[in-house]
Enzyme design. Structure first.
Site, PDB file in Angstrom:
ATOM      1  N   GLY A  94       0.790  -1.230   0.000  1.00 41.95           N
ATOM      2  CA  GLY A  94       0.000   0.000   0.000  1.00 41.95           C
ATOM      3  C   GLY A  94       0.816   1.271   0.000  1.00 41.95           C
ATOM      4  O   GLY A  94       0.295   2.338  -0.304  1.00 41.95           O
ATOM      5  N   GLU A  95       2.105   1.185   0.340  1.00 38.83           N
ATOM      6  CA  GLU A  95       2.939   2.378   0.441  1.00 38.83           C
ATOM      7  C   GLU A  95       3.529   2.738  -0.912  1.00 38.83           C
ATOM      8  O   GLU A  95       4.083   1.892  -1.618  1.00 38.83           O
ATOM      9  CB  GLU A  95       4.054   2.161   1.461  1.00 38.83           C
TER      10      GLU A  95
END
Length: 316
Positions: A71-72
């Site tokens: 997700g980063e």
């Protein structure tokens, strides 16, 4: 055998039996993590792949078959940068540089989100013409043929990129439901389910951001330093890496669809600040992407009506 080659081979061999979320997190680890071991594994992992002769978006699907994107943004950046480098080496006739492939990879992922995220209304989805225009001038190294961009759009529109933990099962139940994470669509049957899935995705993004701040805060006694500190880039850069891709997407969409002068000036101010920050942080990829996007909106390279917003882009 705990060597980069051994671990990469293990991940490739048993990819159908491993947790793809965990594999994605592992491959996207920071350069400093474990003395750079995970980064070496990533390099070996990608080097084992053969993209020669593959269409670009097909290669992305193949690349993402063994793990799920984290997700980063900075982790995605590391993964897609290595993918772009490998694809360029094996398909030099397609791209003029690895940077061009890297930027198009991000653009393809953003297209995937725009076309298949149930939270986006149909009238706000990107058209083929907008996608082609958005990717014109993405690099000073050359231009991509319209046919290449058009084919990518058609294939992504017809079939979303699957980034689930169980691709085979996902294909079997595709007509009913496709599992989703940050960039994968749930083809839900009710509005309530779509909203629930969107909220889940949003919460995961917030958690990822909070985790990043906690990680960097552990490197010193406090996260915020005295303003007299000579270099705060170690804190600012990871935040900028996280937000610049969605920033340029939002700013470009505003310039493309709005003519209101106050909105345009606010948008151009955002472009200016992002370019300055990218230059200050020596983040060439982000800086060049913002500059090329701004150049595109001058319309100097096209025969079309010039509006006030185009003139403002030239002045900028």
């Amino acid at each position: 055998e705990k060597t980069p080659t051994g671990v990469a081979s293990f991940l490739r061999t048993y990819q159908d039996r491993l947790d793809k979320t965990a594999v994605g997190e592992y491959l996207g680890r920071e350069r400093e993590y474990d003395g750079g071991f995970c980064l070496k594994v990533l390099h070996e992992y990608v080097e084992m792949m053969d993209f020669e002769g593959m269409e670009f978006d097909i290669a992305i699907r193949h690349f993402l078959n063994g793990f799920r994107l984290p997700g980063e943004a900075q982790k995605i950046d590391r993964l897609m940068e290595k993918f772009a480098e490998r694809y360029f080496i094996q398909n030099r006739d397609t791209f003029a540089s690895a940077d061009m492939a890297f930027i198009l990879a991000f653009s393809t992922i953003m297209l995937q989100t725009n076309l298949h995220n149930p939270a986006i209304k149909d009238d706000k989805r990107m058209t083929k013409e907008q996608f082609i225009k958005q990717n014109k001038g993405i690099s000073a190294d050359g231009e991509l043929p319209d046919t290449v961009l058009s084919d990518i759009y058609d294939r992504i529109q017809a079939e979303p990129i699957s980034m689930t933990n169980n691709d085979k099962q996902g294909k079997r139940i595709k007509k009913e439901e496709v599992a989703s994470n940050t960039f994968v669509v749930f083809q839900a049957s009710t509005d309530k389910r779509k909203k629930d899935l969107f909220n889940t995705e949003r919460k995961e993004m917030v958690k990822a951001g909070e985790a990043m701040f906690r990680q960097y805060s552990k490197r010193g006694s406090v996260f915020f330093r005295n303003s007299s500190r000579t270099d705060d880039s170690s804190y600012v850069r990871p935040m900028f890496e996280l937000v610049w891709p969605p920033f340029i997407g939002v700013l470009s969409q505003i310039l493309e669809t709005y003519d209101d002068s106050s909105m345009i000036m606010l948008c151009l101010s955002g472009f200016q600040l992002c370019i300055r920050l990218a230059a200050r942080l020596d983040f060439s990829t982000a800086r060049n992407t913002f500059v090329n996007a701004l150049i595109k909106f001058t319309t100097l390279d096209a025969v079309k009506e010039m509006k006030s917003k185009h003139i403002q882009c030239i002045k900028m």
